[in-house]
Design a protein around this motif. Structure first.
Motif, PDB file in Angstrom:
ATOM      1  N   SER A 127      18.332  16.948  13.185  1.00 61.79           N
ATOM      2  CA  SER A 127      16.986  16.727  13.725  1.00 61.79           C
ATOM      3  C   SER A 127      15.959  16.950  12.634  1.00 61.79           C
ATOM      4  O   SER A 127      16.214  17.618  11.644  1.00 61.79           O
ATOM      5  CB  SER A 127      16.718  17.648  14.918  1.00 61.79           C
ATOM      6  OG  SER A 127      16.613  18.976  14.492  1.00 61.79           O
ATOM      7  N   GLY A 128      14.786  16.345  12.817  1.00 58.26           N
ATOM      8  CA  GLY A 128      13.745  16.427  11.805  1.00 58.26           C
ATOM      9  C   GLY A 128      13.690  15.171  10.973  1.00 58.26           C
ATOM     10  O   GLY A 128      13.123  15.159   9.886  1.00 58.26           O
ATOM     11  N   THR A 129      14.239  14.089  11.481  1.00 60.14           N
ATOM     12  CA  THR A 129      14.324  12.839  10.728  1.00 60.14           C
ATOM     13  C   THR A 129      13.057  11.996  10.886  1.00 60.14           C
ATOM     14  O   THR A 129      12.163  12.335  11.663  1.00 60.14           O
ATOM     15  CB  THR A 129      15.516  12.015  11.225  1.00 60.14           C
ATOM     16  OG1 THR A 129      15.296  11.734  12.613  1.00 60.14           O
ATOM     17  CG2 THR A 129      16.808  12.778  11.057  1.00 60.14           C
ATOM     18  N   ARG A 180       8.569  10.109   5.881  1.00 53.80           N
ATOM     19  CA  ARG A 180       8.777  11.529   6.163  1.00 53.80           C
ATOM     20  C   ARG A 180       8.540  12.379   4.920  1.00 53.80           C
ATOM     21  O   ARG A 180       8.268  13.570   4.999  1.00 53.80           O
ATOM     22  CB  ARG A 180      10.219  11.736   6.647  1.00 53.80           C
ATOM     23  CG  ARG A 180      10.506  13.070   7.269  1.00 53.80           C
ATOM     24  CD  ARG A 180      11.970  13.181   7.634  1.00 53.80           C
ATOM     25  NE  ARG A 180      12.815  13.024   6.461  1.00 53.80           N
ATOM     26  CZ  ARG A 180      13.081  14.006   5.605  1.00 53.80           C
ATOM     27  NH1 ARG A 180      12.553  15.184   5.779  1.00 53.80           N
ATOM     28  NH2 ARG A 180      13.856  13.793   4.572  1.00 53.80           N
ATOM     29  N   LEU A 185       5.283   4.669  -4.968  1.00 54.22           N
ATOM     30  CA  LEU A 185       4.711   3.354  -5.232  1.00 54.22           C
ATOM     31  C   LEU A 185       5.453   2.262  -4.470  1.00 54.22           C
ATOM     32  O   LEU A 185       4.852   1.284  -4.030  1.00 54.22           O
ATOM     33  CB  LEU A 185       4.737   3.068  -6.736  1.00 54.22           C
ATOM     34  CG  LEU A 185       3.621   3.727  -7.535  1.00 54.22           C
ATOM     35  CD1 LEU A 185       3.867   3.568  -9.022  1.00 54.22           C
ATOM     36  CD2 LEU A 185       2.269   3.118  -7.169  1.00 54.22           C
ATOM     37  N   ASN A 186       6.748   2.430  -4.297  1.00 54.86           N
ATOM     38  CA  ASN A 186       7.507   1.453  -3.525  1.00 54.86           C
ATOM     39  C   ASN A 186       7.010   1.382  -2.075  1.00 54.86           C
ATOM     40  O   ASN A 186       6.979   0.308  -1.484  1.00 54.86           O
ATOM     41  CB  ASN A 186       8.994   1.800  -3.529  1.00 54.86           C
ATOM     42  CG  ASN A 186       9.747   1.057  -4.615  1.00 54.86           C
ATOM     43  OD1 ASN A 186       9.218   0.100  -5.165  1.00 54.86           O
ATOM     44  ND2 ASN A 186      10.957   1.485  -4.901  1.00 54.86           N
ATOM     45  N   ASP A 189       4.045  -0.668  -2.054  1.00 52.72           N
ATOM     46  CA  ASP A 189       4.453  -2.075  -2.120  1.00 52.72           C
ATOM     47  C   ASP A 189       4.782  -2.615  -0.736  1.00 52.72           C
ATOM     48  O   ASP A 189       4.348  -3.691  -0.351  1.00 52.72           O
ATOM     49  CB  ASP A 189       5.700  -2.222  -3.002  1.00 52.72           C
ATOM     50  CG  ASP A 189       5.373  -2.113  -4.482  1.00 52.72           C
ATOM     51  OD1 ASP A 189       4.218  -2.375  -4.846  1.00 52.72           O
ATOM     52  OD2 ASP A 189       6.283  -1.778  -5.253  1.00 52.72           O
ATOM     53  N   GLN A 190       5.577  -1.852  -0.011  1.00 52.34           N
ATOM     54  CA  GLN A 190       5.977  -2.276   1.330  1.00 52.34           C
ATOM     55  C   GLN A 190       4.766  -2.536   2.207  1.00 52.34           C
ATOM     56  O   GLN A 190       4.635  -3.593   2.822  1.00 52.34           O
ATOM     57  CB  GLN A 190       6.818  -1.185   1.997  1.00 52.34           C
ATOM     58  CG  GLN A 190       8.303  -1.316   1.786  1.00 52.34           C
ATOM     59  CD  GLN A 190       9.064  -0.250   2.566  1.00 52.34           C
ATOM     60  OE1 GLN A 190       8.749   0.050   3.707  1.00 52.34           O
ATOM     61  NE2 GLN A 190      10.059   0.325   1.913  1.00 52.34           N
ATOM     62  N   ARG A 193       2.820  -5.590   1.228  1.00 53.99           N
ATOM     63  CA  ARG A 193       3.503  -6.821   1.622  1.00 53.99           C
ATOM     64  C   ARG A 193       3.276  -7.109   3.104  1.00 53.99           C
ATOM     65  O   ARG A 193       2.956  -8.227   3.489  1.00 53.99           O
ATOM     66  CB  ARG A 193       4.999  -6.677   1.309  1.00 53.99           C
ATOM     67  CG  ARG A 193       5.875  -7.735   1.892  1.00 53.99           C
ATOM     68  CD  ARG A 193       7.135  -7.971   1.080  1.00 53.99           C
ATOM     69  NE  ARG A 193       7.861  -6.794   0.635  1.00 53.99           N
ATOM     70  CZ  ARG A 193       8.903  -6.267   1.287  1.00 53.99           C
ATOM     71  NH1 ARG A 193       9.307  -6.788   2.429  1.00 53.99           N
ATOM     72  NH2 ARG A 193       9.525  -5.225   0.793  1.00 53.99           N
ATOM     73  N   ARG A 229      -1.726   8.541  -8.217  1.00 50.12           N
ATOM     74  CA  ARG A 229      -1.537   7.151  -8.592  1.00 50.12           C
ATOM     75  C   ARG A 229      -1.317   6.284  -7.347  1.00 50.12           C
ATOM     76  O   ARG A 229      -1.861   5.191  -7.235  1.00 50.12           O
ATOM     77  CB  ARG A 229      -0.348   7.005  -9.537  1.00 50.12           C
ATOM     78  CG  ARG A 229      -0.406   5.726 -10.330  1.00 50.12           C
ATOM     79  CD  ARG A 229       0.849   5.437 -11.107  1.00 50.12           C
ATOM     80  NE  ARG A 229       1.240   6.472 -12.048  1.00 50.12           N
ATOM     81  CZ  ARG A 229       1.593   6.222 -13.307  1.00 50.12           C
ATOM     82  NH1 ARG A 229       1.559   4.996 -13.772  1.00 50.12           N
ATOM     83  NH2 ARG A 229       1.977   7.186 -14.089  1.00 50.12           N
ATOM     84  N   ARG A 232      -4.592   5.927  -5.502  1.00 46.86           N
ATOM     85  CA  ARG A 232      -5.483   4.976  -6.163  1.00 46.86           C
ATOM     86  C   ARG A 232      -5.040   3.536  -5.909  1.00 46.86           C
ATOM     87  O   ARG A 232      -5.854   2.667  -5.642  1.00 46.86           O
ATOM     88  CB  ARG A 232      -5.531   5.238  -7.660  1.00 46.86           C
ATOM     89  CG  ARG A 232      -6.505   4.325  -8.377  1.00 46.86           C
ATOM     90  CD  ARG A 232      -6.683   4.759  -9.804  1.00 46.86           C
ATOM     91  NE  ARG A 232      -5.423   5.227 -10.364  1.00 46.86           N
ATOM     92  CZ  ARG A 232      -5.217   5.414 -11.665  1.00 46.86           C
ATOM     93  NH1 ARG A 232      -6.189   5.150 -12.527  1.00 46.86           N
ATOM     94  NH2 ARG A 232      -4.065   5.851 -12.112  1.00 46.86           N
ATOM     95  N   ALA A 233      -3.716   3.324  -5.970  1.00 48.18           N
ATOM     96  CA  ALA A 233      -3.200   1.979  -5.692  1.00 48.18           C
ATOM     97  C   ALA A 233      -3.622   1.545  -4.291  1.00 48.18           C
ATOM     98  O   ALA A 233      -4.048   0.401  -4.077  1.00 48.18           O
ATOM     99  CB  ALA A 233      -1.675   1.952  -5.826  1.00 48.18           C
ATOM    100  N   ASP A 236      -7.507   0.927  -4.296  1.00 49.86           N
ATOM    101  CA  ASP A 236      -7.852  -0.298  -5.018  1.00 49.86           C
ATOM    102  C   ASP A 236      -7.527  -1.546  -4.213  1.00 49.86           C
ATOM    103  O   ASP A 236      -8.087  -2.614  -4.450  1.00 49.86           O
ATOM    104  CB  ASP A 236      -7.098  -0.359  -6.355  1.00 49.86           C
ATOM    105  CG  ASP A 236      -7.599   0.700  -7.323  1.00 49.86           C
ATOM    106  OD1 ASP A 236      -8.580   1.393  -6.988  1.00 49.86           O
ATOM    107  OD2 ASP A 236      -7.007   0.827  -8.412  1.00 49.86           O
ATOM    108  N   ASN A 237      -6.597  -1.442  -3.281  1.00 52.52           N
ATOM    109  CA  ASN A 237      -6.191  -2.612  -2.521  1.00 52.52           C
ATOM    110  C   ASN A 237      -6.658  -2.557  -1.067  1.00 52.52           C
ATOM    111  O   ASN A 237      -6.130  -3.247  -0.210  1.00 52.52           O
ATOM    112  CB  ASN A 237      -4.670  -2.766  -2.583  1.00 52.52           C
ATOM    113  CG  ASN A 237      -4.198  -3.201  -3.971  1.00 52.52           C
ATOM    114  OD1 ASN A 237      -4.164  -4.383  -4.270  1.00 52.52           O
ATOM    115  ND2 ASN A 237      -3.887  -2.243  -4.836  1.00 52.52           N
TER     116      ASN A 237
END
Lengths: 262, 262
Positions: A127-129, A180, A185-186, A189-190, A193, A229, A232-233, A236-237
């Motif tokens: 639990s805790g997922t 979680r 940064l990925n 990205d998600q 998108r 970072r 900021r990403a 900025d978007n």
DNA sequence: CTGTCCATTTCGACG
DNA sequence: CGTCGAAGTGGACAG
């Protein structure tokens, strides 16, 4: 007899015991000085040293050095482990296909062997997922923003699943991505998108009445924290970060409430 | 005596042997029916069943069920493992801080115990990694495109690291992202992020003389393969895919040349 | 220390 | 069976 131990087996004994264990579906552990070769997705070699070798009935094979959490070499379940005597030394070979790879341990000096006829019907309960974090947000959308309404959970889109599709107090659509752990940064990205996808969809409404302006789609990344970072990403978007470090499932919350009742 | 085995130890024997092993820096393996509790980043419980327990001198603790490649519970090195008798049963407890977490195995029935005074000075030598793929590309940029010049490796940008910054034959900047395995949409995302950044930078040059047209930045994803979906995503966004399945380091190539000399 | 990214990632869910 | 995203990810390396 559930476990059988043999002290310092010679190569022939080791191989015959190993074969018997594989045949009977027993778990085999060997303490030995050995050298190890791996060939498959990459390749590698480990010179002589003392290691713990483990072979499981499902074809799993592990080589553990005296330190470190991860096995230095391994083979996942699904393949086969075999034993043979070669040049007077016992050799354990684990193989599988798709991808094709092999781990071979040449045993120079066996110090101990244990055969373990293990039976284990229990499964691990966790639990805790992240799934529980989703439940919490679905039950308490206000923790993200006052007046936020969840429209859909795990909404499918052309490029993947969106954790939450919501609308804010003024009806503007909000795409919510939940993590979680600290956001990376990925994860940005998600979200990027998904949001760009919704901007397209919303700007050319196919289902009547759900239209909104092209820039009216908000994107929200929810996580316990994020590096500067990443923040900021997002900024900025035109995307937003919402910190959410503590969460409780209803059950957990109820339990803790009880404890603080006193 | 490098390895010492005890058959079906009682709780007191198990605990005293475990304590001695921890004290002496030996590797401890226990075959036992047990139940396991984890508390830390998440929490979980595993009911009674037969497992292999491993405690390493560096504080690593592993709980392996009879199937599966990964331990069902574990503790990485750096913490401490302790043993005690509680309610007439042996208990192994692994703890660490940062993050604070604990794994506790309550041993209901010990079938075997092995103490292994292991010494291992060898380190694993691996080849075929992405780092080697980078080296190969850096030495042979022509495999990506005739006339390509690598300008910088691992170039840092505002939003992350770019594998290679290059220029093509006509001087146009090329952002290159390299993957050792089949390319995914996330990898496309990464490249897209880097390229968009460079388009900004190149369109408003701050360091004199490096200016280029806004759309003149090329993006190249290098991988052994990519799904059609990924290739289409690249194409739709003006990016390129370059298949590079085989690569060799100089050393590897030299070795193989030797073998084929005969 | 934090931040970032690779990994023989593994693992599971879903189409 | 491939694809995609989570993981108690772990691990290395740089700033």
């Amino acid at each position: 007899m559930v476990a059988e131990q043999i002290d310092a087996p010679d190569p022939e004994t080791l191989v015959s015991e190993a074969k018997a264990a594989f045949r009977d579906g027993a778990l085999l552990s060997v303490q030995a000085r050995c050298e190890v070769e791996y060939d498959g997705r990459t390749s590698g070699y480990l010179g002589p040293g003392d290691r713990l070798l483990v072979a499981k009935p499902d074809g799993t094979f592990l080589v553990h050095q005296p330190t470190g959490h991860k096995p230095v070499n391994w083979m996942p379940g699904g393949g086969t482990v075999s034993a043979r005597v070669s040049d007077g030394e016992a050799v354990l070979l684990a193989r599988r296909t798709n991808p094709t790879e092999r781990v071979e341990a040449r045993i120079l000096d066996a110090h101990g062997l244990t055969r373990f006829d293990a039976t284990d019907g229990a499964t691990y309960e966790e639990s805790g997922t992240e799934a529980e974090m989703h439940e919490y947000i679905e039950s308490n959308p206000d923790v993200l923003e006052e007046g936020l309404r969840i429209v859909e959970h795990e909404r499918e889109s052309k490029y993947g699943f969106i954790d939450f599709f919501a609308r804010d107090e003024s009806g503007t659509p909000v795409v919510v991505e939940v993590k979680r752990i600290q956001a990376t940064l990925n994860h940005f990205d998600q979200l990027q998108r998904y949001v760009s996808l919704y901007e397209e969809r919303e700007s050319s409404p196919q289902e009547g009445g759900v239209a909104a302006g092209n820039d009216e789609v908000r994107g929200m990344l929810v996580a316990p924290s994020a590096s500067e970072r990443v923040k900021r990403a997002l900024r900025d978007n035109g995307l937003e970060f919402v910190g959410l470090s503590e969460f409780e499932t209803d059950a957990k919350g109820a339990t803790e409430a009880k404890l603080t009742d006193f």
